[in-house]
Design a protein around this motif. Structure first.
Motif, PDB file in Angstrom:
ATOM      1  N   GLY A   1      49.463   2.985   4.688  1.00 33.87           N
ATOM      2  CA  GLY A   1      49.455   1.544   4.475  1.00 33.87           C
ATOM      3  C   GLY A   1      50.810   1.081   3.965  1.00 33.87           C
ATOM      4  O   GLY A   1      51.813   1.799   4.057  1.00 33.87           O
ATOM      5  N   ALA A   2      50.859  -0.124   3.405  1.00 32.17           N
ATOM      6  CA  ALA A   2      52.123  -0.680   2.931  1.00 32.17           C
ATOM      7  C   ALA A   2      52.775   0.221   1.884  1.00 32.17           C
ATOM      8  O   ALA A   2      53.997   0.413   1.891  1.00 32.17           O
ATOM      9  N   ALA A   3      51.975   0.797   0.984  1.00 27.81           N
ATOM     10  CA  ALA A   3      52.539   1.641  -0.073  1.00 27.81           C
ATOM     11  C   ALA A   3      53.147   2.915   0.504  1.00 27.81           C
ATOM     12  O   ALA A   3      54.297   3.260   0.214  1.00 27.81           O
ATOM     13  N   GLY A   4      52.397   3.631   1.320  1.00 23.11           N
ATOM     14  CA  GLY A   4      52.871   4.895   1.868  1.00 23.11           C
ATOM     15  C   GLY A   4      54.096   4.739   2.746  1.00 23.11           C
ATOM     16  O   GLY A   4      55.067   5.503   2.638  1.00 23.11           O
ATOM     17  N   LEU A   5      54.079   3.740   3.631  1.00 26.87           N
ATOM     18  CA  LEU A   5      55.205   3.542   4.544  1.00 26.87           C
ATOM     19  C   LEU A   5      56.444   3.059   3.796  1.00 26.87           C
ATOM     20  O   LEU A   5      57.577   3.469   4.114  1.00 26.87           O
ATOM     21  N   THR A   6      56.258   2.186   2.802  1.00 21.28           N
ATOM     22  CA  THR A   6      57.392   1.728   2.000  1.00 21.28           C
ATOM     23  C   THR A   6      58.026   2.896   1.250  1.00 21.28           C
ATOM     24  O   THR A   6      59.258   3.017   1.191  1.00 21.28           O
ATOM     25  N   ALA A   7      57.195   3.754   0.673  1.00 24.35           N
ATOM     26  CA  ALA A   7      57.726   4.920  -0.041  1.00 24.35           C
ATOM     27  C   ALA A   7      58.535   5.805   0.899  1.00 24.35           C
ATOM     28  O   ALA A   7      59.644   6.241   0.574  1.00 24.35           O
ATOM     29  N   ALA A   8      57.986   6.081   2.079  1.00 17.67           N
ATOM     30  CA  ALA A   8      58.676   6.944   3.039  1.00 17.67           C
ATOM     31  C   ALA A   8      60.027   6.361   3.434  1.00 17.67           C
ATOM     32  O   ALA A   8      61.035   7.076   3.509  1.00 17.67           O
ATOM     33  N   LEU A   9      60.061   5.049   3.668  1.00 21.74           N
ATOM     34  CA  LEU A   9      61.307   4.402   4.097  1.00 21.74           C
ATOM     35  C   LEU A   9      62.309   4.247   2.958  1.00 21.74           C
ATOM     36  O   LEU A   9      63.516   4.107   3.205  1.00 21.74           O
ATOM     37  N   SER A  10      61.828   4.271   1.715  1.00 20.40           N
ATOM     38  CA  SER A  10      62.711   4.081   0.558  1.00 20.40           C
ATOM     39  C   SER A  10      63.306   5.387   0.049  1.00 20.40           C
ATOM     40  O   SER A  10      64.201   5.361  -0.801  1.00 20.40           O
ATOM     41  N   LEU A  11      62.816   6.518   0.529  1.00 17.24           N
ATOM     42  CA  LEU A  11      63.370   7.807   0.132  1.00 17.24           C
ATOM     43  C   LEU A  11      64.714   8.042   0.822  1.00 17.24           C
ATOM     44  O   LEU A  11      64.953   7.512   1.915  1.00 17.24           O
ATOM     45  N   PRO A  12      65.584   8.832   0.198  1.00 17.36           N
ATOM     46  CA  PRO A  12      66.873   9.130   0.849  1.00 17.36           C
ATOM     47  C   PRO A  12      66.660   9.759   2.225  1.00 17.36           C
ATOM     48  O   PRO A  12      65.746  10.570   2.425  1.00 17.36           O
ATOM     49  N   SER A  13      67.516   9.389   3.167  1.00 15.35           N
ATOM     50  CA  SER A  13      67.376   9.895   4.537  1.00 15.35           C
ATOM     51  C   SER A  13      67.676  11.385   4.636  1.00 15.35           C
ATOM     52  O   SER A  13      67.413  12.000   5.673  1.00 15.35           O
ATOM     53  N   THR A  14      68.193  11.964   3.553  1.00 13.73           N
ATOM     54  CA  THR A  14      68.463  13.410   3.540  1.00 13.73           C
ATOM     55  C   THR A  14      67.205  14.229   3.276  1.00 13.73           C
ATOM     56  O   THR A  14      67.222  15.453   3.463  1.00 13.73           O
ATOM     57  N   LEU A  15      66.139  13.574   2.850  1.00 12.53           N
ATOM     58  CA  LEU A  15      64.890  14.284   2.555  1.00 12.53           C
ATOM     59  C   LEU A  15      63.989  14.292   3.786  1.00 12.53           C
ATOM     60  O   LEU A  15      63.872  13.291   4.500  1.00 12.53           O
ATOM     61  N   ARG A  16      63.332  15.432   4.005  1.00 11.35           N
ATOM     62  CA  ARG A  16      62.374  15.551   5.109  1.00 11.35           C
ATOM     63  C   ARG A  16      61.012  15.098   4.598  1.00 11.35           C
ATOM     64  O   ARG A  16      60.460  15.684   3.670  1.00 11.35           O
ATOM     65  N   VAL A  17      60.486  14.063   5.223  1.00 13.63           N
ATOM     66  CA  VAL A  17      59.261  13.414   4.742  1.00 13.63           C
ATOM     67  C   VAL A  17      58.156  13.546   5.782  1.00 13.63           C
ATOM     68  O   VAL A  17      58.381  13.322   6.977  1.00 13.63           O
ATOM     69  N   ALA A  18      56.958  13.894   5.315  1.00 16.78           N
ATOM     70  CA  ALA A  18      55.772  13.910   6.176  1.00 16.78           C
ATOM     71  C   ALA A  18      54.846  12.781   5.745  1.00 16.78           C
ATOM     72  O   ALA A  18      54.527  12.651   4.559  1.00 16.78           O
ATOM     73  N   VAL A  19      54.435  11.945   6.705  1.00 19.96           N
ATOM     74  CA  VAL A  19      53.454  10.892   6.450  1.00 19.96           C
ATOM     75  C   VAL A  19      52.180  11.260   7.190  1.00 19.96           C
ATOM     76  O   VAL A  19      52.188  11.424   8.414  1.00 19.96           O
ATOM     77  N   LEU A  20      51.078  11.393   6.440  1.00 18.93           N
ATOM     78  CA  LEU A  20      49.804  11.789   7.034  1.00 18.93           C
ATOM     79  C   LEU A  20      48.818  10.635   6.966  1.00 18.93           C
ATOM     80  O   LEU A  20      48.737   9.933   5.948  1.00 18.93           O
ATOM     81  N   THR A  21      48.057  10.459   8.040  1.00 17.24           N
ATOM     82  CA  THR A  21      47.084   9.375   8.085  1.00 17.24           C
ATOM     83  C   THR A  21      45.810   9.843   8.774  1.00 17.24           C
ATOM     84  O   THR A  21      45.854  10.691   9.664  1.00 17.24           O
ATOM     85  N   LYS A  22      44.679   9.291   8.367  1.00 17.82           N
ATOM     86  CA  LYS A  22      43.384   9.724   8.912  1.00 17.82           C
ATOM     87  C   LYS A  22      43.252   9.443  10.400  1.00 17.82           C
ATOM     88  O   LYS A  22      42.689  10.232  11.141  1.00 17.82           O
ATOM     89  N   GLY A  23      43.735   8.293  10.803  1.00 21.41           N
ATOM     90  CA  GLY A  23      43.656   7.931  12.220  1.00 21.41           C
ATOM     91  C   GLY A  23      45.057   7.753  12.755  1.00 21.41           C
ATOM     92  O   GLY A  23      45.837   8.688  12.825  1.00 21.41           O
ATOM     93  N   ASP A  24      45.404   6.492  13.098  1.00 21.88           N
ATOM     94  CA  ASP A  24      46.789   6.174  13.419  1.00 21.88           C
ATOM     95  C   ASP A  24      47.332   5.286  12.307  1.00 21.88           C
ATOM     96  O   ASP A  24      46.649   5.026  11.315  1.00 21.88           O
ATOM     97  N   LEU A  25      48.553   4.812  12.457  1.00 23.46           N
ATOM     98  CA  LEU A  25      49.182   4.054  11.380  1.00 23.46           C
ATOM     99  C   LEU A  25      48.511   2.716  11.118  1.00 23.46           C
ATOM    100  O   LEU A  25      48.747   2.095  10.095  1.00 23.46           O
ATOM    101  N   GLU A  26      47.652   2.266  12.021  1.00 26.33           N
ATOM    102  CA  GLU A  26      47.050   0.936  11.873  1.00 26.33           C
ATOM    103  C   GLU A  26      45.691   0.942  11.188  1.00 26.33           C
ATOM    104  O   GLU A  26      45.022  -0.082  11.148  1.00 26.33           O
ATOM    105  N   GLN A  27      45.273   2.060  10.643  1.00 20.67           N
ATOM    106  CA  GLN A  27      43.891   2.128  10.161  1.00 20.67           C
ATOM    107  C   GLN A  27      43.712   1.882   8.665  1.00 20.67           C
ATOM    108  O   GLN A  27      42.603   1.909   8.172  1.00 20.67           O
ATOM    109  N   GLY A  28      44.777   1.656   7.914  1.00 16.58           N
ATOM    110  CA  GLY A  28      44.631   1.416   6.489  1.00 16.58           C
ATOM    111  C   GLY A  28      44.232  -0.014   6.176  1.00 16.58           C
ATOM    112  O   GLY A  28      44.162  -0.881   7.052  1.00 16.58           O
ATOM    113  N   SER A  29      44.010  -0.278   4.887  1.00  8.51           N
ATOM    114  CA  SER A  29      43.595  -1.611   4.456  1.00  8.51           C
ATOM    115  C   SER A  29      44.685  -2.654   4.634  1.00  8.51           C
ATOM    116  O   SER A  29      44.400  -3.848   4.750  1.00  8.51           O
ATOM    117  N   THR A  30      45.960  -2.224   4.656  1.00  7.58           N
ATOM    118  CA  THR A  30      47.062  -3.177   4.804  1.00  7.58           C
ATOM    119  C   THR A  30      46.861  -4.070   6.020  1.00  7.58           C
ATOM    120  O   THR A  30      47.107  -5.289   5.966  1.00  7.58           O
TER     121      THR A  30
END
Length: 523
Positions: A15-44
Motif C-alpha cells: 500500500g502507500a506505506a510499503g511503496l513509499t518506504a521502498a522508494l525512499s530507501l537508498p538506491s544502493t540497497l536491494r529491496v524486496a516488496v511482497l504482496t498477497k495479490g498484486d500491487l493494487e490489492q491493499g487498502s490504499t
C-alpha cells in the motif's frame, strides 16, 4: 523445497506505506516488496476521500494539530501529532514529485490545490484526486517501484512468520501461493506495512486481505501492541445485497450530504451540534442507535439537492458504483450502514517506525504511533503512511552499518504435515469469528459481550492451533490464524479499558476516566 532469497530490506505490504518506504530507501540497497495479490490489492486503493495536509495560509499546523487532538479523545501523543502534521507539506511535495496529480482549482493546473472538508476538521485541508485518491497514489507509486532498478516485487505471497534470532529480526518465512512452497526471505531490516484487521468484523469497508497479519506476526515475535480496542467504524458503507465493501466517502458529507431516517427525517442534529460533520465515532454510534431503535436495516445519505454536474465532477466513482445498483445519487438518497473501517491501534513503534524487536519496523495501519488516539480523524491515515514510511527508510539508511552479521537460517520444515480434506473447518471458523466480533465487540459493548467474545476467541485459537500443526498451510489458514489472534488482542484491550472514550463505547462504563491512558499489551 522453498527458495532462499537475500535482500537488504524486506517490505511486507504494497500500500502507500510499503511503496513509499521502498522508494525512499537508498538506491544502493536491494529491496524486496511482497504482496498477497498484486500491487493494487491493499487498502490504499480504496481510499476515496484524500489526505489531510496544511497547504495554504488560511490553515495552520496548530489548527490541524488541535483538530486531531480533539478527535482523538485525549489519547493522541501531542509530539507525534505535531511531527506528523509538520511534515504534511513535504509529503505532498514528494508525492507530486513522484507524479501524483491532485485536483486543483479551475482549469488552470498551475492554480492551488482543490481542498475538501471532512468530519473533525476546522478547515478545508483534504487534498484529493476526485474520489479516487488512494488509487491515484497507488498507481503512481506502483509504476515508480516497477521502474526502480533496486526494488524487486514478489506478488501472490503471504508471510507465515518473522524470523528472530538473538533479539533481531532477520527476515520472514513466506508462502508462495503459486508453488505452495514456503520460501525464506532474509534481510537485516524488515518493514511491516501489512494494514489493519477490519476483516475481523462481519461488515467492513476493507478488502479481503485486511486480516491483521503484521500485528499477529509482530506479537508472536515479541512486540508490544497498543490501543487495539479502538476500531473505527466508517458511518457510511453502501447497503445493498450485491455491494461488497463499498465505502461512501465522508467527502459527500463534507460537501453537504445529510443523513436521513427511512421516513426522510434528518437525525444527526439531535446527536451533535456538528451534525453530519461530527467525528466518525459520533456519527457511527448515532446511526447504530437509530437502526436499533427503529429496527431498520439501514439509514440514508442524501446529496440529491446538489446539481448533477457537481456530483459527476467530484464523485464520479461513487456515482457510477451506485448506478450499477440502480441508485441515482443525484435524484435519491443512498442506503448506508456503518462498517469496520480502520484499526487505530497496532504494533508499538517510535517516531522512526521502530518496533520492540531490533531490525523490525511497522508503518501505516498495522502500527501504533500515537497519532490517532481513541479515534482517527478523517484522512490522517494516508498522511501517517507517507510520513512514517519516509522516517523508517531514513532510519534504516542511517543505521545500516550497525546491523549484525546475518546468521545461517534453516529452511521451512513441512515434513510433518499432510494435506487437509477438511477445509470447511476454516470457512466455518472464519464466519464464526467475524459474527461474534460484530455482535460482541462492535460499536457498543458491554462486559458480558466481551467475556463471551473472549471465550469464543480462545476456543477458536485452540482449534486453529491444532489444525495449523497437522496440515499444510494455505492463505485462508494463515489469515484465519492471524485474525483470531488479533481479535483476542482487541478483546483483551477492550476488557481492560473501564471507561468510554472515542471509538470504545461500553454501556458498563459510560463515563470518561480523569486521566487518559493507552492500553499496552506485552507478550
Amino acid at each position: 523445497m522453498g527458495t532462499h532469497w537475500q535482500h537488504d530490506v524486506l517490505v511486507l505490504g504494497s500500500g502507500a506505506a510499503g511503496l513509499t518506504a521502498a522508494l525512499s530507501l537508498p538506491s544502493t540497497l536491494r529491496v524486496a516488496v511482497l504482496t498477497k495479490g498484486d500491487l493494487e490489492q491493499g487498502s490504499t486503493y480504496w481510499a476515496q476521500g484524500g489526505m489531510a495536509a496544511v497547504l495554504h495560509d488560511r490553515d495552520s499546523i496548530a489548527s490541524h494539530v488541535e483538530d486531531t487532538l480533539q478527535a482523538g479523545g485525549g489519547l493522541c501523543h501531542r509530539d507525534v501529532v505535531e511531527y506528523t502534521v509538520a511534515n504534511s507539506r513535504a509529503c505532498v511535495d514528494w508525492l507530486v514529485a513522484q507524479g501524483v496529480h491532485f485536483d486543483r482549482r479551475g482549469a488552470d493546473q498551475g492554480q492551488e490545490f482543490h481542498l475538501t472538508m471532512e468530519g473533525g476538521h476546522s478547515h478545508r485541508r483534504i487534498i484529493h484526486a476526485a474520489d479516487q485518491t488512494g488509487r491515484a497514489i497507488g498507481d503512481v507509486l506502483g509504476e515508480r517501484v516497477h521502474a526502480a532498478g533496486n526494488i524487486e516485487v514478489f506478488t501472490d505471497r503471504i508471510a507465515v512468520d518473522l524470523v528472530v534470532r538473538d533479539g533481531h529480526c532477520h527476515g520472514a518465512y513466506i508462502l508462495d501461493l503459486a508453488s505452495e512452497h514456503v520460501d525464506l526471505f532474509q534481510a537485516p531490516a524488515v518493514i511491516l506495512a501489512t494494514g489493519g484487521a477490519s476483516k475481523a468484523y462481519l461488515y467492513t469497508s476493507n478488502p479481503d486481505g485486511a486480516s491483521g497479519d503484521g500485528i499477529a506476526m509482530a506479537w508472536r515475535a515479541g512486540c508490544r501492541v497498543g490501543n487495539l480496542e479502538f476500531n473505527q467504524f466508517h458511518p457510511t458503507c453502501l447497503y445493498h445485497p450485491r455491494a461488497k465493501s463499498f465505502l461512501v466517502s465522508e467527502a459527500l458529507r463534507g460537501e453537504g450530504a445529510v443523513l436521513r431516517l427511512p421516513d426522510g427525517e434528518r437525525f444527526m442534529p439531535r446527536f451533535d451540534e456538528r451534525a453530519e460533520l461530527a467525528p466518525r465515532d459520533v456519527v457511527a454510534r448515532a446511526i447504530d442507535h437509530e437502526m436499533k431503535r427503529l429496527g431498520v436495516d439501514c439509514v440514508y445519505l442524501d446529496i440529491s439537492h446538489k446539481p448533477r454536474e457537481f456530483l459527476e465532477a467530484h464523485f464520479p466513482t461513487i456515482m457510477a458504483r451506485c448506478l450499477e445498483f440502480g441508485i441515482d445519487i443525484a435524484a435519491e438518497p443512498i442506503p448506508v450502514v456503518p462498517a469496520a473501517h480502520y484499526t487505530c491501534g497496532g504494533i508499538v513503534v517510535n517516531r522512526s517506525g521502530r518496533s520492540d524487536v531490533a531490525g523490525l519496523y511497522a508503518i501505516g495501519e498495522c502500527s501504533f504511533t500515537g497519532l490517532h488516539g481513541a479515534n482517527r480523524m478523517a484522512s490522517n491515515s494516508l498522511l501517517e503512511c507517507i510520513v512514517f514510511a519516509r522516517a523508517a527508510a531514513a532510519d534504516i539508511a542511517a543505521t545500516r552499518s550497525s546491523t549484525p552479521v546475518a546468521p545461517a537460517l534453516p529452511p521451512w520444515d513441512e515434513s510433518q504435515v499432510t494435506d487437509s480434506d477438511e477445509d470447511v473447518v476454516i470457512s466455518h471458523n472464519w464466519d464464526e469469528l467475524r459474527r461474534f466480533m460484530w455482535d460482541y465487540v462492535g460499536i457498543v459493548r458491554t462486559n458480558k459481550r466481551l467475556e463471551r467474545a473472549l471465550h469464543r476467541a480462545e476456543l477458536l485459537q485452540a482449534e486453529i492451533a491444532e489444525y495449523y500443526s497437522n496440515y499444510k498451510i494455505s492463505n485462508d489458514l494463515l489469515e484465519l490464524r492471524n485474525l483470531a489472534m488479533v481479535a483476542e488482542l482487541m478483546i483483551r484491550c477492550a476488557r481492560s479499558r473501564r471507561e468510554s472514550r472515542g471509538l470504545h463505547y461500553t454501556l458498563d462504563y459510560p463515563a470518561l476516566l480523569p486521566e487518559p491512558r493507552d492500553t499496552i499489551l506485552t507478550p
